[in-house]
Design a protein around this motif. Structure first.
Motif, short mmCIF file in Angstrom:
data_model
loop_
_atom_site.label_atom_id
_atom_site.label_comp_id
_atom_site.label_asym_id
_atom_site.label_seq_id
_atom_site.Cartn_x
_atom_site.Cartn_y
_atom_site.Cartn_z
N TYR A 184 0.88 -1.44 -0.17
CA TYR A 184 0.08 0.10 -0.05
C TYR A 184 1.00 1.10 0.01
O TYR A 184 0.85 2.27 -0.89
N ALA A 185 1.91 1.23 0.72
CA ALA A 185 2.65 2.48 0.87
C ALA A 185 3.51 2.86 -0.32
O ALA A 185 3.39 3.82 -0.75
N ALA A 224 -7.14 8.17 -3.38
CA ALA A 224 -7.08 7.44 -4.59
C ALA A 224 -6.84 5.92 -4.24
O ALA A 224 -7.39 5.03 -4.91
N VAL A 225 -5.97 5.63 -3.28
CA VAL A 225 -5.55 4.20 -2.91
C VAL A 225 -6.92 3.46 -2.27
O VAL A 225 -7.04 2.36 -2.67
N GLU A 226 -7.79 4.12 -1.45
CA GLU A 226 -8.82 3.66 -1.13
C GLU A 226 -9.72 3.25 -2.25
O GLU A 226 -10.31 1.81 -2.09
N ALA A 227 -9.72 4.01 -3.29
CA ALA A 227 -10.69 3.92 -4.38
C ALA A 227 -10.15 2.60 -5.27
O ALA A 227 -10.91 1.65 -5.76
N ASP A 275 -9.81 0.76 3.52
CA ASP A 275 -10.35 1.90 4.17
C ASP A 275 -9.04 2.78 4.61
O ASP A 275 -7.92 2.02 4.94
N ARG A 276 -9.20 3.90 4.84
CA ARG A 276 -8.20 4.77 5.39
C ARG A 276 -7.52 4.36 6.63
O ARG A 276 -6.43 4.58 6.79
N VAL A 277 -8.38 3.96 7.55
CA VAL A 277 -7.91 3.51 8.81
C VAL A 277 -6.74 2.29 8.44
O VAL A 277 -5.70 2.35 9.05
N GLN A 278 -7.17 1.42 7.72
CA GLN A 278 -6.08 0.26 7.31
C GLN A 278 -5.00 0.83 6.62
O GLN A 278 -3.75 0.49 6.85
N LEU A 279 -5.00 1.71 5.66
CA LEU A 279 -4.10 2.45 5.09
C LEU A 279 -2.75 3.05 5.91
O LEU A 279 -1.65 3.20 5.74
N LEU A 280 -3.66 3.80 6.95
CA LEU A 280 -2.75 4.44 8.03
C LEU A 280 -2.00 3.66 9.32
O LEU A 280 -0.78 3.69 9.38
N GLU A 289 1.24 -5.87 1.81
CA GLU A 289 1.38 -6.04 0.34
C GLU A 289 -0.13 -6.12 -0.09
O GLU A 289 -1.19 -6.62 0.58
N VAL A 290 -0.34 -5.52 -1.09
CA VAL A 290 -2.04 -5.48 -1.46
C VAL A 290 -2.29 -6.69 -2.21
O VAL A 290 -1.48 -7.40 -2.85
#
Ligand code: SAM
Ligand code: GLN
Length: 282
Positions: free
Chosen positions: A4-5, A31-34, A39-44, A50-51
């Motif tokens: 994701y990073a 953009a990455v959420e879409a 979701d944003r929490v996961q991303l942070l 790995e995606v």
């Protein structure tokens, strides 16, 4: 698959050409959420994971379009307004957060309205949100643009509400098509044409001029015509709500007072700018 990073970073670099650091970061997350469905929490919380799956052609498209300053809402084809999802794209204005405040004002003050008309509906943001918040009301939405009307009806259907979508010109005799309205609401074009040069590229190069601009020497052209029509189409005591240009509040109050509107109230938006006005038919 990338992490994701890694994708966030690609998006951020692409956006950095057109936006400051904070905004580029926020657009990258959006953009990455879409792209990934995360979701944003996961991303942070866990960006180095790995995606599982992402379409790399889509990653490249979004990256390119961010670098070209295309609005993120057009890139992903959707935006949130009043807690609902609206499809948007070229030809229709991206609804703004200050307009949510206008919707909430109408919903608070008119909980029993039976007939509501939204003039210059664009994506249908105001009309669809009001139909959702005030299920007893019959809501109509007018615009001159066929592209807008098409988005508005799709957005009504997607959000499970009925909105009567009508093509009409707010600058001509629009009121002959309506009667016995309780509420007329409008966020018409109001940006002075001379502001165009100082606007961000993402607005200037992508959003419809038809939705934004008015001549500098006639900032109230839509408001006058809408107020005059509303004098006929509204019931006595019916309410007229406008989103306004922050620099036009005094002129607006004067224009409405001269025409005999009562109970005029001006409100500021969350940026502390004079942004909306309500008045009633005597
Ligand atoms: N209501 C939407 C919102 O708040 O996001 C869109 C508002 S946008 C500022 C103004 C809208 O007015 C655009 O959708 C544009 O197509 C429409 N419009 C422009 N000229 C018009 C006219 N002469 N008659 C009716 N609608 C018009
Ligand atoms: N507030 C919008 C902008 O500055 C314009 C909305 C409008 O013209 N009604 O882009």
């Amino acid at each position: 698959m990338p992490t994701y990073a890694e994708i966030i970073n690609r998006m951020k670099c692409a956006a950095a050409a057109n936006y400051d650091e904070r905004e580029a970061h926020s657009l990258a997350l959006w953009a990455v959420e879409a792209l990934t469905g995360a979701d944003r929490v996961q991303l942070l919380v866990d960006p180095h994971r790995e995606v599982e799956y992402v379409d790399m052609e889509e990653v490249e498209r979004v990256e390119r379009e961010l670098s070209e300053a295309r609005p993120i809402q057009y890139i992903i084809g959707t935006t949130e307004f009043c807690g609902l999802q609206f499809a948007v794209g070229e030809g229709v204005l991206v609804p703004r957060p200050e307009t949510e405040e206008l919707v909430r004002w109408v919903a608070e003050e008119c909980p029993t309205a039976r007939r509501i008309l939204d003039i210059g509906t664009g994506s249908g943001a105001i009309a669809v949100s009001l139909a959702k918040l005030l299920p007893q009301a019959e809501v109509a939405a007018m615009d001159i643009s066929e592209v807008a009307l098409d988005y508005a009806s799709r957005n009504a259907t997607a959000n499970g509400v009925r909105v009567r979508v009508v093509q009409g010109d707010a600058l001509s005799d629009w009121a002959s098509a309506f009667e016995e309205l309780d509420v007329v609401v409008s966020n018409p074009p109001y940006v002075p044409a001379s502001d165009r040069a100082s606007m961000h590229r993402n607005v200037r190069d992508y959003e419809p001029e038809l939705a934004l601009f008015v001549p500098d020497d006639d900032l109230l052209r839509f408001y006058r015509s809408i107020a005059d029509g509303a004098t006929r189409a509204l019931l006595t005591g019916g309410a007229l709500y406008f989103e306004i240009y922050e620099g036009a509040a005094e002129q607006m109050i004067e224009m409405l007072t001269e025409r005999g509107w009562t109970d005029i109230e001006l409100r500021r938006d969350f940026n502390d700018k004079n942004r909306m006005i309500r008045c009633r038919k005597r």
